[in-house]
Design a protein around this motif. Structure first.
Motif, PDB file in Angstrom:
ATOM      1  N   MET A   1      40.869  40.683  35.234  1.00 43.12           N
ATOM      2  CA  MET A   1      41.415  40.526  36.311  1.00 43.12           C
ATOM      3  C   MET A   1      41.055  41.621  37.275  1.00 43.12           C
ATOM      4  O   MET A   1      41.517  42.691  37.045  1.00 43.12           O
ATOM      5  N   THR A   2      40.372  41.250  38.435  1.00 42.31           N
ATOM      6  CA  THR A   2      40.008  42.291  39.496  1.00 42.31           C
ATOM      7  C   THR A   2      41.238  42.567  40.477  1.00 42.31           C
ATOM      8  O   THR A   2      42.213  41.886  40.606  1.00 42.31           O
ATOM      9  N   PHE A   3      40.975  43.726  40.949  1.00 40.00           N
ATOM     10  CA  PHE A   3      41.979  44.146  42.058  1.00 40.00           C
ATOM     11  C   PHE A   3      42.142  43.119  43.101  1.00 40.00           C
ATOM     12  O   PHE A   3      43.251  42.965  43.675  1.00 40.00           O
ATOM     13  N   THR A   4      40.973  42.670  43.526  1.00 43.58           N
ATOM     14  CA  THR A   4      41.136  41.725  44.588  1.00 43.58           C
ATOM     15  C   THR A   4      41.886  40.522  44.386  1.00 43.58           C
ATOM     16  O   THR A   4      42.743  40.088  45.057  1.00 43.58           O
ATOM     17  N   ASP A   5      41.748  40.067  43.161  1.00 50.46           N
ATOM     18  CA  ASP A   5      42.485  38.824  42.797  1.00 50.46           C
ATOM     19  C   ASP A   5      43.962  38.943  42.745  1.00 50.46           C
ATOM     20  O   ASP A   5      44.604  38.280  43.168  1.00 50.46           O
ATOM     21  N   THR A   6      44.271  40.340  42.237  1.00 47.39           N
ATOM     22  CA  THR A   6      45.798  40.483  42.219  1.00 47.39           C
ATOM     23  C   THR A   6      46.272  40.740  43.456  1.00 47.39           C
ATOM     24  O   THR A   6      47.492  40.007  43.689  1.00 47.39           O
ATOM     25  N   LEU A   7      45.534  41.159  44.565  1.00 44.32           N
ATOM     26  CA  LEU A   7      45.838  41.224  45.853  1.00 44.32           C
ATOM     27  C   LEU A   7      45.933  39.984  46.517  1.00 44.32           C
ATOM     28  O   LEU A   7      47.082  39.578  47.084  1.00 44.32           O
ATOM     29  N   LEU A   8      45.078  38.976  46.117  1.00 42.68           N
ATOM     30  CA  LEU A   8      45.096  37.831  46.602  1.00 42.68           C
ATOM     31  C   LEU A   8      46.281  36.851  46.319  1.00 42.68           C
ATOM     32  O   LEU A   8      47.018  36.260  47.055  1.00 42.68           O
ATOM     33  N   PHE A   9      46.687  37.292  44.955  1.00 41.97           N
ATOM     34  CA  PHE A   9      47.896  36.442  44.458  1.00 41.97           C
ATOM     35  C   PHE A   9      49.008  37.225  44.769  1.00 41.97           C
ATOM     36  O   PHE A   9      49.971  36.273  45.436  1.00 41.97           O
ATOM     37  N   LEU A  10      49.314  38.288  45.092  1.00 42.76           N
ATOM     38  CA  LEU A  10      50.420  38.973  45.576  1.00 42.76           C
ATOM     39  C   LEU A  10      50.623  38.402  47.079  1.00 42.76           C
ATOM     40  O   LEU A  10      51.819  38.119  47.314  1.00 42.76           O
ATOM     41  N   ARG A  11      49.781  38.236  47.902  1.00 46.17           N
ATOM     42  CA  ARG A  11      49.959  37.980  49.116  1.00 46.17           C
ATOM     43  C   ARG A  11      50.361  36.482  49.126  1.00 46.17           C
ATOM     44  O   ARG A  11      51.332  36.052  49.924  1.00 46.17           O
ATOM     45  N   ASN A  80      39.821  28.109  49.730  1.00 46.60           N
ATOM     46  CA  ASN A  80      38.733  28.690  50.061  1.00 46.60           C
ATOM     47  C   ASN A  80      37.827  29.645  49.139  1.00 46.60           C
ATOM     48  O   ASN A  80      36.854  29.565  49.217  1.00 46.60           O
ATOM     49  N   THR A  81      38.663  30.479  48.386  1.00 44.55           N
ATOM     50  CA  THR A  81      38.211  31.360  47.431  1.00 44.55           C
ATOM     51  C   THR A  81      37.421  30.570  46.366  1.00 44.55           C
ATOM     52  O   THR A  81      36.252  30.938  46.136  1.00 44.55           O
ATOM     53  N   LEU A  82      38.031  29.255  45.767  1.00 43.93           N
ATOM     54  CA  LEU A  82      37.610  28.558  44.710  1.00 43.93           C
ATOM     55  C   LEU A  82      36.092  27.922  45.376  1.00 43.93           C
ATOM     56  O   LEU A  82      35.221  28.004  44.329  1.00 43.93           O
ATOM     57  N   THR A  83      36.268  27.550  46.654  1.00 41.31           N
ATOM     58  CA  THR A  83      34.990  26.825  47.224  1.00 41.31           C
ATOM     59  C   THR A  83      33.772  27.873  46.934  1.00 41.31           C
ATOM     60  O   THR A  83      32.638  27.699  46.729  1.00 41.31           O
ATOM     61  N   GLN A  84      34.053  29.036  47.484  1.00 45.63           N
ATOM     62  CA  GLN A  84      32.820  30.328  47.435  1.00 45.63           C
ATOM     63  C   GLN A  84      32.827  30.536  46.014  1.00 45.63           C
ATOM     64  O   GLN A  84      31.367  30.919  45.677  1.00 45.63           O
ATOM     65  N   ARG A  85      33.446  30.499  44.955  1.00 48.54           N
ATOM     66  CA  ARG A  85      33.296  31.041  43.929  1.00 48.54           C
ATOM     67  C   ARG A  85      32.538  29.971  43.079  1.00 48.54           C
ATOM     68  O   ARG A  85      31.734  30.392  42.145  1.00 48.54           O
ATOM     69  N   PHE A  86      32.947  28.927  43.111  1.00 47.70           N
ATOM     70  CA  PHE A  86      32.384  27.630  42.340  1.00 47.70           C
ATOM     71  C   PHE A  86      32.033  26.613  43.281  1.00 47.70           C
ATOM     72  O   PHE A  86      32.568  25.370  43.218  1.00 47.70           O
ATOM     73  N   PRO A  87      30.922  26.796  44.014  1.00 44.41           N
ATOM     74  CA  PRO A  87      30.510  25.947  44.972  1.00 44.41           C
ATOM     75  C   PRO A  87      29.856  24.519  44.500  1.00 44.41           C
ATOM     76  O   PRO A  87      30.188  23.431  45.119  1.00 44.41           O
ATOM     77  N   ALA A  88      29.608  24.431  43.013  1.00 49.60           N
ATOM     78  CA  ALA A  88      29.208  23.076  42.508  1.00 49.60           C
ATOM     79  C   ALA A  88      30.315  22.299  41.734  1.00 49.60           C
ATOM     80  O   ALA A  88      30.346  21.139  41.524  1.00 49.60           O
ATOM     81  N   THR A  89      31.835  22.640  41.801  1.00 48.77           N
ATOM     82  CA  THR A  89      32.823  22.012  41.500  1.00 48.77           C
ATOM     83  C   THR A  89      33.307  21.260  42.753  1.00 48.77           C
ATOM     84  O   THR A  89      32.960  21.714  43.737  1.00 48.77           O
TER      85      THR A  89
END
Ligand SMILES: C[S@@+](CC[C@H](N)C(=O)[O-])C[C@H]1O[C@@H](n2cnc3c(N)ncnc32)[C@H](O)[C@@H]1O
Length: 197
Positions: A1-11, A80-89
């Protein structure tokens, strides 16, 4: 779990606590448990409420081809984050409740499994039931399985709802070190005698 993901979640949680249902992404142990039973040979896979993609990555690691994985996420920032991270899904920014009204996502080939991180317990019951009903009637194969985690002490679908939906539930285990601790249930169409949970 990265700090960025935790921040995204909290927001996201601050924007809409009941829709997000957790203040941090799930941990690796829960991701392993909820995807353990998913066999890529059984058909395409649908993931509901992927958030930042913890389960998505584990499904890909387990051999689900990206083009056979559909991600259904209601929050536009997560989508949006998912589209960037997993473009082939296939990322769909939509309410999972609409899956019961839409055409099957993979056409005539129904999904072999649905993996869900949806906060079923914080939704109105009618909505939670409509989502599950829609999956089994429109999206899943006859022998398809629905995998759901819960922070609650028991099955997120009580016996009367299971019976109404014609489903049986199996407790797959718990991830006690997850924050908060969580349990995973697998649902499938009832074949003979239903199991009491
Ligand atoms: C508890 S979080 C789980 C996120 C991720 N699966 C994890 O375990 O870290 C719930 C996720 O479900 C999404 N969600 C909630 N209601 C939804 C709905 N009706 N349709 C689609 N996604 C929904 C939220 O935006 C959030 O990403």
């Amino acid at each position: 779990m990265t700090f960025t993901d935790t921040l995204l979640f909290l927001r996201a949680w601050l924007r809409d606590p009941s829709m997000i249902g957790a203040v941090a992404p799930s941990g690796a142990a829960l991701a392993r448990l909820i995807t353990r039973d998913v066999d890529p040979r059984n058909g395409p896979v649908i993931e509901l409420g992927p958030g930042t993609g913890v389960f998505t990555q584990t499904l890909l690691d387990r051999g689900v081809p990206a083009h056979r994985l559909a991600l259904i996420e209601a929050d536009p920032t997560f989508a949006n984050t998912l589209t960037q991270r997993f473009p082939a899904t296939r990322v769909l920014n939509m309410d999972a409740a609409h899956l019961g009204l839409s055409e099957p996502l993979f056409g005539s080939e129904r999904a072999g499994a649905v993996v869900s991180g949806l906060p079923l317990l914080s939704m109105p019951r009618d909505k939670a039931l409509a989502i599950v009903e829609g999956l089994f009637s429109r999206q899943l194969r006859k022998d398809g399985t629905f995998h759901q985690f819960t922070y609650g002490p028991r099955c997120p679908l009580p016996p009367d709802e299971l019976s109404e939906l014609g489903l049986e539930a199996t407790h797959m285990g718990s991830a006690l070190l997850n924050l908060p601790p969580a349990s995973v249930y697998r649902f499938r169409r009832r074949t003979s005698i239903s199991m009491a949970i």
